[in-house]
Structure formats: C-alpha cells, structure tokens
Design a protein around this motif. Structure first.
Motif, PDB file in Angstrom:
ATOM      1  N   LEU A 804       1.117  -1.424   0.043  1.00 60.40           N
ATOM      2  CA  LEU A 804       0.099   0.107   0.078  1.00 60.40           C
ATOM      3  C   LEU A 804       0.911   1.237  -0.197  1.00 60.40           C
ATOM      4  CD1 LEU A 804      -2.640  -1.101   2.745  1.00 60.40           C
ATOM      5  CD2 LEU A 804      -2.849  -1.251   0.355  1.00 60.40           C
ATOM      6  N   PRO A 805       0.232   2.258  -0.489  1.00 55.98           N
ATOM      7  CA  PRO A 805       0.980   3.707  -0.744  1.00 55.98           C
ATOM      8  C   PRO A 805       0.934   4.384   1.058  1.00 55.98           C
ATOM      9  CG  PRO A 805      -1.071   4.228  -1.527  1.00 55.98           C
ATOM     10  CD  PRO A 805      -1.148   2.458  -1.245  1.00 55.98           C
ATOM     11  N   ILE A 806       2.141   4.875   1.165  1.00 52.93           N
ATOM     12  CA  ILE A 806       2.222   5.195   2.606  1.00 52.93           C
ATOM     13  C   ILE A 806       2.758   6.804   2.885  1.00 52.93           C
ATOM     14  CG2 ILE A 806       2.555   2.910   3.568  1.00 52.93           C
ATOM     15  CD1 ILE A 806       5.712   4.058   3.869  1.00 52.93           C
ATOM     16  N   THR A 807       2.441   7.208   4.013  1.00 50.14           N
ATOM     17  CA  THR A 807       3.171   8.488   4.448  1.00 50.14           C
ATOM     18  C   THR A 807       3.948   8.315   5.397  1.00 50.14           C
ATOM     19  OG1 THR A 807       1.066   9.045   5.565  1.00 50.14           O
ATOM     20  CG2 THR A 807       1.134   9.953   3.558  1.00 50.14           C
ATOM     21  N   GLN A 808       5.158   8.991   5.272  1.00 53.15           N
ATOM     22  CA  GLN A 808       6.023   8.686   6.592  1.00 53.15           C
ATOM     23  C   GLN A 808       5.779   9.793   7.719  1.00 53.15           C
ATOM     24  OE1 GLN A 808       9.525   8.801   3.576  1.00 53.15           O
ATOM     25  NE2 GLN A 808      10.313   7.478   5.620  1.00 53.15           N
ATOM     26  N   GLN A 809       5.908   9.206   9.098  1.00 56.22           N
ATOM     27  CA  GLN A 809       5.791   9.674  10.203  1.00 56.22           C
ATOM     28  C   GLN A 809       7.156  10.158  10.900  1.00 56.22           C
ATOM     29  OE1 GLN A 809       2.552   8.056  12.046  1.00 56.22           O
ATOM     30  NE2 GLN A 809       1.121   8.833  10.698  1.00 56.22           N
ATOM     31  N   GLU A 810       7.249  10.637  12.059  1.00 56.22           N
ATOM     32  CA  GLU A 810       8.111  10.633  12.900  1.00 56.22           C
ATOM     33  C   GLU A 810       8.684   9.177  13.558  1.00 56.22           C
ATOM     34  OE1 GLU A 810       7.488  13.235  15.921  1.00 56.22           O
ATOM     35  OE2 GLU A 810       7.399  15.253  14.602  1.00 56.22           O
ATOM     36  N   ASP A 811       9.630   8.884  13.903  1.00 59.39           N
ATOM     37  CA  ASP A 811      10.209   7.882  14.719  1.00 59.39           C
ATOM     38  C   ASP A 811      10.314   6.559  13.586  1.00 59.39           C
ATOM     39  OD1 ASP A 811      10.946   9.356  16.724  1.00 59.39           O
ATOM     40  OD2 ASP A 811       9.110   8.890  17.713  1.00 59.39           O
ATOM     41  N   ASN A 812      10.426   6.609  12.288  1.00 66.86           N
ATOM     42  CA  ASN A 812      10.393   5.698  11.323  1.00 66.86           C
ATOM     43  C   ASN A 812       8.799   5.005  11.289  1.00 66.86           C
ATOM     44  OD1 ASN A 812      12.860   5.560  10.515  1.00 66.86           O
ATOM     45  ND2 ASN A 812      13.529   4.572  11.845  1.00 66.86           N
ATOM     46  N   LYS A 813       7.947   5.724  11.760  1.00 70.02           N
ATOM     47  CA  LYS A 813       6.509   5.157  11.798  1.00 70.02           C
ATOM     48  C   LYS A 813       6.003   5.719  10.425  1.00 70.02           C
ATOM     49  CE  LYS A 813       6.309   3.596  15.829  1.00 70.02           C
ATOM     50  NZ  LYS A 813       6.340   1.905  16.209  1.00 70.02           N
ATOM     51  N   ILE A 814       4.964   4.831   9.880  1.00 68.12           N
ATOM     52  CA  ILE A 814       4.464   5.066   8.712  1.00 68.12           C
ATOM     53  C   ILE A 814       2.719   4.776   8.866  1.00 68.12           C
ATOM     54  CG2 ILE A 814       6.314   4.312   7.353  1.00 68.12           C
ATOM     55  CD1 ILE A 814       4.753   1.605   6.733  1.00 68.12           C
ATOM     56  N   SER A 815       2.070   5.512   8.091  1.00 72.65           N
ATOM     57  CA  SER A 815       0.792   5.223   8.084  1.00 72.65           C
ATOM     58  C   SER A 815       0.137   5.136   6.436  1.00 72.65           C
ATOM     59  CB  SER A 815      -0.005   6.398   8.812  1.00 72.65           C
ATOM     60  OG  SER A 815       0.117   7.621   7.991  1.00 72.65           O
TER      61      SER A 815
END
Length: 1566
Positions: A804-815
């Motif tokens: 799935l396409p994702i967006t990156q967040q802080e601390d290497n987290k993705i959503s």
C-alpha cells in the motif's frame, strides 16, 4: 549301494512321485480331454508334428529325471520342447517358475522354441549386465550357455528353486571328475534334501566323454536315468546314417635330406639367432623368460604346420601370426605375449621370408591354378589327399561340406589355402573356430552370420574345430571330412552326425604308416557298439559315491563358490585391481612338497588387502591350488574386498541402484532427467489476517534510493500478519533498470499498523486494482471494471500481504495514504454506468473533453488514461497549456494532421491544450544481471496527447505510484526467496547447533541456480562443497576400510557422493522444496488479490503439457500449488552448495554436521588413524631403496612415521614381502589436494565467474600438472618399482619438461606416466596422516609444492573440452572413430564444417589419453587458422583479476597427536615370535617353510632343498631331524646348510630347519 546312497535315492524317488502326481492331470497324448485346461491350449502345439518315440520319451521325462540318448538329427530338442509344453502350467506367467535351457551353443535353440511354443524366450550367451530379477519376471524360458547359469547360481542372482525345468543339451559334459559348468551346477546347487528342485532333462549323442567319463558318473551327477529308442526300425524311418569311408595317405619321408627336414633345420637356426639376441643382464628376468617361451611356441607351431600342411601351409601360418595382434597370437599359442619385445616379430618375418623363397619355382611363385603343384614340399601328402577328396566329390546343387580339424591355426591355414586353389573354386570356403578362440572376427554376431551363409549356400565348405561338432544343425550337409582324427568316441559320433543327407559320406584321413591311427576308427566303432549295449541292458543306475566339493557360502545372500570356481574368481578380482601399462595385477602361485602333501602359496598383488595365502597340504598340486584359492576368496570377502554376492565390488549390481546422471546426458528422455516438485511458500507470508473489527499488521517501509536521482517514487509499505524474521527485516538489494540505472532498495521495520474492517476492505480492493493494472491491464479497457469481493481469493491464494502507498511519520513510523487509496477507488470505471458525475462537471468551466466525456482537469492530471487508437495506457503528468491540436507534431505536420493520416481520427476539440503523458510500463524482472552498457538517459520520456483521444480510467493513479509498483514485484520475489532460505537455516540449526553461524544470504546463494539469472548462483559454493565432500568422505572411507584397494575406495566414494545418492538423500530430507530454479517472471507474480488461474489437481498431467519448454526460463507454467520441474542434478548440486555455504560461514565441523544430518557419515576415529600409522612400519625394511631424507629436507618436514613416507613411493609393481603400495595414499592425497587447491582458487579469485572457476580448477588438479610438480621435485628418482619401462618413461618425461615449457600450450600427456603425478598425491596423503590430519600443516607445504601449477602463462584448457567448445561454437561436426590393437588404442579426431576440415590421429594405452592427444593436434591446427580458443580468454581474465590472499577456508578440525601412536603395539600377522618355541627369534612353525620359499622367490634364488638327514627312535616315539640346503645369489661358491631340532613329525622338523635358515638370513640383513 550304501545306506547313505539309498537314503538319497529314496528322497529323490519320493519327490519324483509327488512331481508325477502333480503332472498327472496332463497327458502326453493329444487325444484326451483336458477339462478346464482346454481353454488354455496354446495356438502352437508341438505335439502335432511329434514322432511316436519323441512322445514316449517325453512321457518318461514327466515321470522322472531322464537323459535322452539319441544320435544327431533324431529330434532331441523337440522332445525338450514337448516337455516344456506339458509343464507349461508351471512355467507360464503369472507363475514364478522358469525353464532354463543350457547349451554349449545357443545359436539355434531360441528359434526352435519360439517356432514351436508361445513362450517368452530370451537368449544369454555373452558378457552382459542384467537385472536378473526383472529378467525372471519377464521371460518364461531362458536359453543360456552353462557358464552364465553357474555364475548366477554362485552369486545368487538366480536360485535353483526358481527353476521348474532344467534342460542340459550335450549333457555328457556332466561327469563327476569334471570341472565343466554342468558338473559344478549339479554338484554344488542340486541338493537332494532341498524342498524344491527342478525337473532335469538331459540330451546327448554320446553319454561317454573321453577318458574317465562313464554312464554311471553321468547318471549319478544328473540324478537321472538314460533312455533311448528301443525300436531301431522306428528310428530308421526318420534318421539316416552316413557311409564311413577311410582315406589313407602315406607318411612324409623323414630322411635327413628331405625338404621338410631342411626347412625345419633352417627354422631352428633362425630361432637360435633370435634367442642369442636376448638380453640376459637385466635385473628382472621375467620378460626374458616370457620371450623365450613365446619364441619356442611360435617355432613349434610353424614346425607343426610345415609337417602337417607343407611349405605353403607354413607360409600361411607365418602370415597369420604377423597379421594378428598380440592378443590373438597369445590365444593361438596359449601363451602370454610381451608387447614390448619385437624379437618374435623378427623371427616371424625371417621365417616367412624363408618359406616364401622356398615357394618359388623357376624364378616364379608357384602357380595355384594348376594341380601339378600338389606335391611335396609345397603341400603335405595329407593335405594333397584332402584336396583330392574335394576335387573328386560329385558336387550337387546345395551341397555342403564340413572339414574338422583339431587346431584353430590349422583351420585358418586350411581356409586360406583352399581359397587360393583356383581349380576347386566351386568350393566356397571359410573357417569356424568359436567365440572363445581369441579372434576378434569370431564374435557371436559374426559366427551367426557365418552359419547363416553356410545354410543359404553362399558358403559351402566350412573348416571347423570341435566347436562345430555340437549344436550345428545343417540339414543339407552331405560330406563330412575328418582332416584331423577325432580324439574321443564322443567327438567321433558327434562329427559323424553332421552328415545328415541320405547317402552322405563321413570321410576320415588316416596315416597309413601309423598303426595307432589305422586302428583308431575301429576302436571308436567298437566302443560305440559297446556303449549302446551297455545302455540297452541297464536295469538300475549304480549310484557312485563322491566326495562333495568344498564350498564357501555367504549366509546373508546365499552366494556360494566352490574350490574350482574360486580360481577364476580370484583371477577376476585381481584383474579389477587398479593397473596401468606398467603393472598388471595377477596372483602368483608357488607350489612345494610339504611333508604331509603338496602345498600351494598364493602371493597376491601389492595393492590387494591380503598379501599371501597358504593352502593346507593336499594330495595333488591342483587340489592344493583350489584350496588356496578358496581360502583367498573367503579372506577377501571377510576383508570386504568381495561383496556379499562374492563379486568384486564394481560387478555387484544392486537391483534398486539408481543410475548416475549429469548435465551431459542425452535430453531424449527429458522427464527421466527431471522431477516435479513443489516450491515452498514461506510461512511468514502464508498467515491470514483475521476478520475482526480491528487487525494489527506488521509494517515495513520499502525505501527506494534511485541512482541517478531522476525519478519520483511513491512511498510504499508492506503489511503482513506476522513479523519478518530478523535477517529479513532489513533486507537490502539492488534493482537493475534500463540504461545502467539502478535503485537501491531497503526494508525498514515500521512497527504495527492497525486496520479496521473497512480499511482492510479498501486495502484489499486497492491491491486488486493495481495488480490488474500492472499485470492484466487489458481488463481495464471496458468502461466498467468491477472489483470483486476479496474473500473469494482466500482459498486459491498462497500468500497474504498488502502493498500500500504510505506517508512517513516521525520515529520511522508509517501510515497508509488512505486519501490516495480512496481517490483511486472512487474512479468512475468502478461505478455502474449512469452513476457518474457528469452533471456536476458541466457546471464547471475547468474541464476537458475526453473520449469518455467531459472530465475535471484536477481528475485528469496524475491519473491513468487509455488511448484506444494506440491501444496503450498512459500516466498524465500535466496539462501543456501552451500547446493544442494545431501545434506541430513534427517538422512536417501538426497533431490534427497526424491523427487524420495515421488513425483517421478528426479532432473535434483541436483547441484543447495537450496532455503530458508517460506510457504505462511493462513490469520486468529487475533482479537479472544487466549486460547493457549504453549511456544513461537522465530525463524521463514523455509524449503529448490530445485529450479527446484519451479515456479516463483511474483518478489519482500517478506516475510516481507506477514507478514504485514497477519495482515492488521484484522486491517481493527476493523477499520470498530470502524467507525460504531463512526457514531452511532455522530447520538445520534446530537439527544441529554447529550450523548456527551460517548466514541466510549464503543459504540463499546455495539454493539459487543459474537459471534464475540473478547476480549470484550456487555454482561457486557447489565447487567448494563438492571438493569438501570428496575430501571428507574419502578421509572417512580411507580410515574405516583399511582392506579396500584404491579402486574400491574410489567406487565406494562415488556411490556416496554421486548425484543419484545426493538426490535420494536430499529428497528424503525434503530439501527440494527450498530450491529456487526459475527466473522471476512478473506475469506469474501471484499475490493476494491476483490468484493463480491454474488449478493443479493431477500434477503431472497438467505440467507435462509444458514439459518441452523448460529450457526457456519463462515458459514453465505456474500452478496454485507452486509445482515446478527440477532437474535431478540440480537437487544434487544444491546439496553440495549447502556444504559450501556451511564451510564458508561455519567451518568443517558445521559442514560435517550437515552431512551427518543428511545421511552421509564423515566422522574420523583416532584408533583408525593409529592403526594406519602403525601398519606403515611394514615398509621400514625398504628404507635403503629410496632416499627419504632428501624428501624431508626438500620440503622441510620430518616424518614421525617414516613408513608412511616410504609407502608413498612404493609402486604396485614392487611386490615386497608384506605387500602394499602407494595407491591407497594416492586416493587420500587426491582428495586432500582437490580441497586445498579449490580453497586456494576460491579465496584468491573471488571475482571469477563460476564457469571460469571450474575450468581453472580442472586445469590445476589434472594429473599432468601434478606430473610436472613431481618432475621438478625429482620424485621419479625416489620411486620403488620393478618396471624398467616405467623408470625410463618417467625419466624421459621429466627431461622433456623444460623443452616443452618453451612451447606454449604444448600437450605432453602422451609422455607423462600417470604414476608420476600419483607420487605427488600419495606424498600429500602420507603427509596428511603423519600430521594427525592437520590440514593447515599440509596447506603450508602445498603452497610451496604446487606453486608451479598455478602459473597463468601455462594455463591450458583440457584439449578435448576445448575442441568440443570450438565445434559447438562454429557448428562443426566432431567425430572420434577408434580402434584397438596390441593393447593400444588409436583414436582419430575428425572435424568437418562448411569452411573447415581437420583430422589427427594418436595412439596410447589409454583411450582417453589418445583422444586428448588427437584433440590437441586438431586444436593446434584450428588455432593456426585463426579460430578462437577459450583458454586464452581465461588467461586474459586472470591477468585482469584482482588476486587476494590465499586462505584455507573453513578448517577448524582438531588434529590428532600421531607421535603417541609409536608406543602402541602393532597387531602381528605371521609374527616372527613363536610362543611354542624356545628358540630365540624363531618363526611360526606354520609359516617358516613358506616364508623361506617366499624369500627365495623374492630374491630369485634357487628353491631350498629339504632333506631328512637323521631318523632316531627313542624309547617311546620316532624323531626326525631335517636340514635345508640353499644357494644364495652372489655367493655361488658357498653352499649353506641349516639343521633343525629333532621333532616327532617330519613337517615340524622341516619347519625347524627353515627357522634356522630364516634366523641366519635375518641377521645377515635379508
């Protein structure tokens, strides 16, 4: 008859009664009703043409064992056929019983049986390897020569109880005192007390066979009674007897001045001249003795022909001997030929010249067209009489004649003479001498052709030896001539029976002056009449008691040999020992007269596990020899040198053995080389997410780093139920794109992502959507595309993960980028027609006219469109506001004009701005190694499209999403392969902890074949693993089996490490499911949302349709069960590669643990090593024969066990007192060197391609390379051997090394004796043992010892392989016709093509060497014409390669301390200390005499003479005192006498004297 014989007779009679009752339902008459059997009557019924007496005798045979005594032509074979027919209910399938028909000649039997019966028949008459269990299942009647049945009964491939009917043709050979196979079969295997025995049916024309043969003996041995036809008149209706005519000739005059005597004296002079030329100063006098014997036998043969045939016959005999090769000469003279001596050729040439000059009359050669030449000395009177009979015989159409002679040489000479006589040219002549005559032209095939020519009349005169007396059925033969008189009454009867036509003639040539010959025929006729009278008057068989022959039986198999058959078995075993042209292993027999009888001592070849065997005292030399041979065979079996089937190991065919296979095998039967196997789907990808309100999935960010940074890639993530194993969580790989571009890809663990039920549904639909777009885009051409409920994919899907396409967040987290997901899924194509939002768009001014209606510009940009006229999909990157339909398309036209002209499309809205578009990619395999080296294209390629030709398909599906999706299938394929490797690693680690350090990457490399076309493959690891496997198994076998010779060790190792065994072990451990053998095909990328459409139910039926395409990497079908075809060799290669992986990462211990887990034992026991080191003490007495200190100084290593070093230089031709040679050490050293050199090349040249690595290794470990090393270190000066030819050959080769080195690429194997290279291997083997198996110590010496090998300037590919590669590259035809003469092979290499033709011929004792030599010459010629050679390419590659430090890879074994072995006691064999003797230094009484005889034989002294010099009679017993008299070479002036102690037995007294002699000789240094 004694009680024992009566008991045996009663047992046989009771069984015969049971057998007769069993057969009582059948009648010999054809008139009876068969009841239920009637339906089974065969189409062929031999009873129809049977004669009455044949039916009567068959009836007798059904009741009991019988021997049918009838003359030739009376139809004995048809009686046997009748018997088979009546016993068909026991023989026909599905019965397990068989009928065996034994005949000395099987030429006609097969055809007779097939013409008369509907039985499955097969003939066995020569050397062949059969799986007898299958033969017995398939055939009902087996026709064979008796030797074949005897061997199969002996080795228990056929059991006597499996035979229902056993037929003996020419059964008179079965005599109690005979060693004929007939007699051996009955004496050893037909035991009356057995529960089940075959019916015996014998046939003969003469029950008596020569001297010693008797009717009682025949009946006793066959357990049968003789029957014949009582009514002679009935027999006379069918059979006629020939007229017997005696033709007398006068004896040749034998006065001193007669021509025959003159030529005989001249021949004697020639022989003495040749004998005087013999060298008598050689150390080894055996060749001299052999040559002398050969000359004398040649001479006697020529004298015989001169006397028997005349001058012309002697001339023909000379020509025949000169024309034959040495093997054929040996057979003719029954003597061994020494191929290295040409004195015999000189004798023959001089003799032929003398005879030829004698056949000249009036200056011309005698005229063979004129009868005047039929006189002495040209033709003998005997030969003239024969020619007279032939010329005066009234020749009728289809008349045939057989002339019987007693010698093969006579048959060949007569045939040659009669062919040359033109005045009897109507006789078309040839000779028949049998397949065992030693003539290559007399094969069974050629014999059958010859007999067919005789039957057809193409040949009408046959000169035959006694082989023509039996089994030759020529109905129209009307003249039989005995040129040489028959030797027995049986021979007389049988040869007479060849004359079958009415009024035929049996002519006998008799020397009038020889009373013995004159009376002989009369005696034969009298003996025949007496024999007939004896048979007709016989009432009961007088059973003869006989001593059963000694046998040795293996209880586990039932294999049995007798003392008689043990002789041939011992010779066969010795012939299978390793040998070359300088050493032929043969047993040596020494006979001496002991006090209690004759004793035979056998000295076995040096490379046999047992050195000597001594028989018990026997009554005769022959029985002593048999006893010794039986003891030797028993000892060899107990030592493991003979198998449990009592065969040399290479002849033991196991029924369930699998034939080995290789890449070079024929592809005609492709499926036999491949197997269908399932590929494992990793467990981490098989776990389903549970349908709940919330799902927690492990997430991993796929990070893309393009080089150059010229593309945008949408961030994507992977989501799965279970977390990836640690080694896969940070997987990195390089993806190769077009034009030198690449993308470094890395997985980054990103924690756990939570999905609710609706989000899971959206994600599943999104994955289904993009997989269709990138892989099945044609499904998006319609206006409406439904997205199915993902639940329907679950049963057929093998993997469960989301991309799935994702967006990156802080601390290497993705959503998850849900906005992108939802926007794409909101596209009109997924809605039913009529539900679109066109009304809303009409109210907007910011829209474009597309082919499927007006669409918002915002929806068009970053979307996917379809252009029907181009039938292609495009990403829309932007709107080009400054261009429209009137803008220039190219220099000659605008967009409007282009679409009208090309597609006949008229733009309705030419004023609309154009769209900037990029074509939708084709998904490719980005894991392949790219070979394209073109310049990089840094800017993306776009085109401009008019909006109205585009159909909007997916909104928000931008080109950066597409760019990422073009990479993801390759990433997932690699991840799946890595996960499979990790699963295998975990499985192995759980089985043996030693493998904990092996990396998943090396496991993956070992599982990946070259067909995958990736940047790595298993080949380098396979070569390393193969070398270790050979080393570890070889070391284990060497220490475990100290009695096996080099050949047996090699075969044992081959049986363990060959591909078929590795395949069996791998599949048993299920390793095949982990193998990756297919190049990644994106079209067969099946993930969740795109199930595999091929449902596999019956695997082979489905996949066989694609079987022929497997050579193409993209052609094989993929089914939902992940089946694929794997070549058997591939599975075996993976085992070796896994061994290599363990060595590289974990070392020897881990590799050995893996081999143990898979089923291969490679352990080493210290006690075994100690025994080998201690046994080497036996070679210490040879220390004076070689300079061991020189070797130690040269190589800087002092041996603790000097015997090992001495053994390393003992050639098998040197058979010393204790036996032994270097061959076993050579086997071990070969394995050690193979691994060390492989380790060197693996570490020094890590960049070499697998094929180049294999080529380089082959060059370095060749025998010619080792030969050069041995020459440089002067090993040839240290060898201990008794072959002067070998010493000369090695010296000649070593002297030539310097000269040949200056000639680049010179192939010198033709002059390099194998023994020279063997010395290097045996030295390394000895060194390895002496260091306590300390491989790193051997490594250091190897680096200095073998440094000249690894010399780039001298690299040369194997010439045979080089030639084959050249021919394959240029599409030339390559042939290797060969022939063999005098033990040497001549091979011609022929190359033919459109533009080339080259030939070369070479000769060698080795066919392989001759082929290489011829190939080298052709390669040199082709190179001279400018054709490319691969060896130069490899040399250039190595010069450019980075050379790294040499390392001994993986060695971590703990060595043994061999110095402590010196304190242990070596087990004594024939020890020198006699516990029963008070004499100091006395030898065993049981061996003293034999040891003394052996010592004298070894030093070539005269045999010692034992004499009883004193006989006393004390009060209670006799005492004897013996002395032994000896002559010692070099001390001829002195006579040595040694006296023994008084003993109560003569034998003990003789041994006591021998002990005294041995004590003296030992102290004198002998």
């Amino acid at each position: 008859m004694d009680s024992g014989a009566a008991s045996t007779s009663q047992k046989i009679e009771s069984r015969e009664i049971e057998f007769s009752e069993h057969l009582s339902t059948l009648s010999i008459s054809g008139e009876q009703e068969l009841g239920t059997v009637e339906v089974q009557i065969q189409e062929k019924d031999p009873r129809i043409k049977a004669r009455k007496y044949q039916m009567d005798l068959c009836k007798k045979a059904l009741e009991e064992n019988i021997i049918v005594y009838l003359g030739t032509g009376c139809g004995k074979t048809h009686i046997a056929v009748l018997l088979m027919y009546e016993m068909r209910h026991l023989i026909k399938k599905p019965q397990k019983n068989i009928c065996i028909f034994l005949a000395p000649s099987v030429v006609l039997v097969h055809q007779v049986i097939e013409d008369s019966l509907d039985f499955k028949v097969k003939t066995y008459c020569g050397k062949g390897r059969y799986q007898w269990e299958k033969e017995l299942e398939e055939y009902e009647v087996l026709v064979m020569i008796p030797q074949i049945l005897f061997q199969n009964l002996s080795h228990c491939f056929i059991r006597i109880e499996q035979i229902a009917l056993l037929i003996f043709d020419e059964c008179h050979h079965a005599q109690l005192e005979s060693n004929h196979p007939y007699a051996e079969i009955m004496k050893i295997f037909y035991k009356p007390d057995m529960a089940k025995l075959p019916r015996i049916f014998g046939m003969t024309a003469s029950p008596k066979l020569g001297k010693g043969g008797s009717i009682d003996s025949l009946e006793t041995l066959l357990h049968a009674k003789i029957f014949s036809v009582e009514d002679e008149d009935e027999l006379g209706e069918f059979v006629t007897s020939p007229n017997i005519n005696v033709y007398y000739y006068d004896s040749t005059k034998t006065s001193y001045s007669c021509p025959q005597k003159i030529y005989a004296r001249k021949l004697e002079e020639i022989m003495h001249q040749c004998l005087s030329a013999l060298r008598t100063d050689t150390v080894d006098r055996t060749p001299v003795k052999n040559t002398k014997v050969l000359l004398q036998k040649l001479h006697s043969n020529l004298i015989f022909c001169l006397s028997n045939l005349g001058l012309w016959g002697a001339l023909q005999a000379s020509y025949i001997f000169l024309k034959d090769d040495h093997c054929e000469r040996s057979e003719l003279m029954e003597a061994e030929w020494n191929s290295s001596d040409d004195l015999c050729d000189k004798y023959l040439n001089q003799a032929a010249s003398m005879f030829a000059s004698g056949c000249i009359e009036d200056g011309k050669e005698i005229d063979l067209s004129c009868m005047k030449i039929l006189r002495e000395p040209f033709f003998s009177r005997k030969l003239t009489r024969l020619i007279d009979i032939l010329s005066n015989f009234r020749l009728q159409p289809n008349t045939k004649c057989i002339v019987f002679v007693n010698r093969v040489l006579t048959a060949r000479c007569l045939s040659s003479i009669l062919k040359d006589l033109k005045f009897i040219s109507y006789w078309r002549c040839d000779y028949l001498v049998g397949v065992h005559s030693g003539l290559k032209s007399m094969s069974r095939k050629n014999t059958n052709i010859l007999l067919e020519k005789f039957r057809s009349g193409e040949i009408n005169l046959l000169i035959a030896t006694k082989v023509g007396e039996e089994g030759l059925d020529i109905q129209t033969c009307c003249l039989v001539i005995r040129f040489d008189l028959p030797e027995t009454v049986a021979s007389f009867i049988q040869s007479r029976g060849r004359a079958r036509v009415a009024q035929s003639e049996y002519a006998i040539l008799v020397d009038r002056g020889n009373p013995k010959e004159v009376n002989l025929i009369e005696h034969f006729i009298k003996d025949e009449a007496q024999m007939n009278e004896e048979i007709s008057s016989r009432k009961n068989c007088e059973t003869i008691n006989y001593v059963e022959e000694r046998t040795y039986k293996v209880e586990s198999t039932g294999a049995t040999i007798s003392s008689a058959s043990s002789i041939s078995l011992l010779h066969r075993y010795c012939s299978k020992l390793p040998h070359d042209e300088y050493f032929i292993p043969r047993p040596q027999f020494f006979n001496y007269d002991d006090a209690d009888g004759m004793v035979c001592k056998i000295i076995l070849p040096a490379n046999a596990p047992i050195h000597e065997i001594v028989s018990e005292p026997q009554q005769s030399t022959d029985t002593a020899k048999r006893d010794a041979c039986l003891k030797a065979c028993k000892a060899l079996h107990e030592a493991g040198a003979l198998t449990d089937y009592l065969l040399p190991e290479q002849e033991d065919i196991s029924e369930d053995s699998i034939q080995d296979f290789s890449d070079s095998d024929s592809c005609d039967d492709e499926e036999s080389q491949s197997e269908l196997h399932e590929m494992l789907v990793p467990a981490a990808l098989r776990e389903r997410w549970i349908e709940m309100e919330n799902s927690c999935l492990s997430s991993y960010h796929i990070k893309f780093c393009p080089n150059p940074v010229d593309r945008d890639y949408k961030s994507f993530g992977i989501f799965m139920k279970v977390p990836l194993p640690e080694e896969a969580r940070n997987m990195k790989l390089d993806l190769s794109l077009a034009r030198g571009r690449s993308v470094k890809t890395e997985l980054i663990p990103s924690g756990v992502a939570r999905f609710d039920k609706d989000e899971i549904a959206l994600a599943e639909k999104f994955q289904q959507m993009f997989l269709k777009i990138i892989l099945d885009r044609s499904e998006f051409i319609p206006e409406y595309v439904p997205l199915e409920n993902p639940d329907i994919y679950e049963p057929s899907s093998s993997t469960f993960y989301l991309m799935l396409p994702i967006t990156q967040q802080e601390d290497n987290k993705i959503s998850v980028d849900w906005s992108t997901v939802k926007r794409c899924l909101s596209s009109p194509i997924f809605k039913y027609p009529g539900n679109s939002g066109d009304d809303e768009i009409r109210q907007l001014n910011d829209y474009l006219h597309l082919a499927n209606g007006r669409k918002s510009k915002n929806d068009v940009v970053n979307s996917l469109v379809y252009v029907p006229c181009k039938n292609k999909f495009f990403f829309i990157a932007d709107i080009v506001q400054e261009k429209d339909g009137f803008s220039a398309y190219n220099k000659s036209k605008n967009h409007m004009e282009h679409y009208i002209k090309t597609f006949d499309i008229h733009l309705s809205h030419p004023n609309q701005p154009l769209l900037k578009a990029k074509q939708l990619f084709l998904v490719k395999n980005l894991l392949r190694t790219k070979g394209y080296s073109g310049s990089r294209e840094k800017e993306e390629h776009f085109i401009e499209l008019p909006p109205e030709i585009c159909q909007l398909k997916i909104i928000g599906f931008s080109k950066d999403i597409g760019s990422s999706l073009s990479l993801i299938p390759s990433v997932m394929h690699r991840l799946e392969s890595l996960l499979v490797a990790i699963e295998l690693k975990d499985k192995l680690y759980a089985s043996f902890p030693e493998g904990s350090e092996v990396t998943a990457n090396h496991i993956l490399e070992a599982l990946t074949t070259e067909r995958c076309c990736e940047k790595f493959s298993l080949e380098r690891l396979e070569v390393l693993g193969d070398a270790f496997l050979k080393f570890a198994v070889g070391r284990h076998l060497f220490l475990k089996h100290d009695a096996l010779d080099e050949g047996q060790l090699t075969r044992k190792r081959s049986n363990i490490v060959n591909n078929s065994n590795l395949l069996k072990l791998a599949t048993r451990n299920n390793l095949q499911v982990y193998i990756r053998d297919q190049s990644f095909d994106p079209l067969q990328f099946y993930a969740y949302g795109r199930p595999c459409p091929v449902i596999c139910e019956v695997e082979k039926n489905l996949h066989s349709r694609y079987r022929g395409k497997t050579n193409s990497t993209d052609a094989e079908v993929r089914c939902n069960k992940c089946h694929h075809w794997l070549r058997k060799k591939t599975i075996a290669d993976v085992v070796e590669a896994l061994v290599g992986a363990f060595i590289v990462d974990s070392g020897f211990k881990a590799a050995a643990a893996f081999l143990k887990w898979i089923g291969i034992q490679v352990d080493v026991i210290e006690q075994q090593l100690s025994e080998v080191c201690l046994a080497s003490k036996a070679f210490l007495p040879l220390a004076d024969l070689t300079d061991i200190s020189t070797v130690e100084n040269l190589l800087g290593y002092d041996f603790f066990h000097k015997g090992l070093l001495i053994q390393a230089f003992v050639h098998p031709s040197y058979n010393n007192r204790s036996g032994g040679c270097y061959q076993r050490l050579e086997f071990l050293g070969d394995a050690v060197l193979d691994y060390l050199i492989t380790s060197y090349l693996y570490s020094v040249y890590p960049e070499l391609k697998p094929g180049q690595f294999t080529d380089l290794r082959s060059m370095c470990v060749s025998n010619i390379s080792f030969g050069e090393v041995a020459g440089r270190w002067s090993f040839h000066k240290l060898i201990i051997c008794e072959s002067k030819d070998l010493l000369d050959s090695m010296t000649k080769y070593v002297n030539s090394i310097g000269a040949s080195a200056s000639k680049e690429g010179q192939f010198v194997e033709q002059t390099c004796p194998k023994a020279l290279g063997d010395l290097v291997e045996s030295y390394i083997g000895a060194l390895f043992l002496d260091t306590g198996l300390k491989l790193d110590s051997v490594w250091e010496i190897m680096l200095s010892l073998l440094d000249p090998i690894i010399d780039i300037a001298k690299l040369r590919l194997d010439p045979l392989r080089e030639l084959r590669e050249l021919c394959q590259f240029y599409h030339w035809k390559l042939q290797f016709p060969s022939s063999k003469k005098d033990g040497k092979y001549s091979v011609e290499a022929r190359v033919n093509g459109n533009d080339v033709s080259a030939t070369a011929c070479a000769t060698s004792f080795s066919k392989k060497t001759a082929k290489r030599m011829a190939s080298q010459q052709v390669v040199a010629h082709l190179k001279g014409q400018g054709h490319k050679s691969k060896s130069n390419e490899l040399g250039e590659v190595l010069k450019k390669c980075e050379k790294r430090e040499a390392k001994l890879i993986g060695y971590d074994d703990k060595p043994f301390l061999t110095s402590k072995f010196g304190d242990l006691e070596l087990p004594q064999v024939n020890s020198e200390c006699n516990s029963d003797s008070n004499e100091t230094g006395a030898f065993h009484n049981d061996s003293a005499m034999s040891r003394l005889y052996e010592l004298c034989a070894a030093y070539r002294w005269k045999r010692p003479i034992f004499e009883c010099c004193k006989e006393t009679r004390p009060i209670d017993r006799k005492e004897f005192t013996f002395k032994v008299v000896m002559e010692i070479a070099g001390m001829e002036d002195e006579t040595f006498e040694f006296y023994g102690e008084p003993r109560g037995k003569r034998k003990d007294a003789a041994h006591s004297a021998a002990n005294g002699a041995l004590w003296y000789l030992k102290n004198e240094g002998f």
